[in-house]
Design a protein around this motif. Sequence first.
Motif: not given
Length: 374
Positions: A25-28, A53-57, A59-62
């Motif tokens: 959902n976040t990616i969407d 979102s426990s490891q932002p870095a 998920l940011i890459g994704q």
Amino acid sequence: MNVPLSILDLSPISEGGDAASALRNTIDLARHAEQWGFRRYWLAEHHFVAVASSQPAVLIGQLAAATERIHVGAAAVQLGYTTAVATVESFGILDALYPGRIDLGVGRSGQRRREAAAGPKPDAATRPAKPPRVWREVDGVVIPAPFDISTLLNNPRLKARSSVLQQPDANAPDFGDQVADIIAMLQGTFQVDGVETHVTPGERADLWPWVFGSSKGQSARVAAKFGLPFVASYHITPATALEAVEVYRDSFQPSDALREPYVVVSADVVVADDTATAQHLASTFGNWVHQIRAVDGAVPYPDPETTEPLTAEQQELVRDRTATQFVGDPDEVAHRLDALQKLSGADELVITSVTHRHADRLRSHELIATRWGL
């Protein structure tokens, strides 16, 4: 002309859902946010709760891979639980892969929890008592009395879980010292006991820290001292966020990053096609905050169709948050955002929005983007 509007996302897990669906959902939402014209998409860092979102870095890459132009970043890396070099390396990798699109947000949440665990400072008993704060409304913006966070920070469950976010006996440096080290590493001037030390990737990356804060304490002063952009968390601490902005501006020193102060203010919003629908979607927000403050941290976001209302006593515990959530149709929410921007003088606003259904969260962001004129 309206100021830029950005998004802060916790990647929340809804009741009946799981982390995988929350991340999808976040990616969407990030893809849609880029299409709708939002300036940035930031990810919060939380641990041991029902947000993904426990490891932002990571998920940011994704998110950067799934989008093309929108800035993506952390809101914010909790420096109390990591090191300056680990932060610079991870964001240096992101900047190398997605140059010019990465925002490095930093905060001192972990440090605050350790300070609370250590107990009152030696001079606490001799300090004069602060006068009680009262609820007030300024130009349509509610500024509630502060919520006493000490009970939350001293929650034994929270303290136990926080203890495993660092190596045993680790002692994180002062937040200001960590920010200074991050700047030195990025600029290539970092030294350890007089020895030049270069961080790769990271050195000379197109990055400056964004400092996140919620009061007129250390975070606002650190951002001002180093001439960094400052993000005031009205959505978490509405009682003190605007004071933090004032301290930051009054103390700001120009730097290579900024010649003038740059302020971002956050707000919690839920927008729907009509007011009644928005209020229904937001009706379990108080339940969610109550779980955070009184029980065991953020639970899967409750379904408004099946969740029992809070009692009067429970409502009082979360009243500062429910009263400062911007809920309504696009015109109503835009009016409150505009009032917050004018009162704070913010150069940019960042909104966070949680609903049980992903489709409702998408619609909320689409409506305010259109109304805001993105």
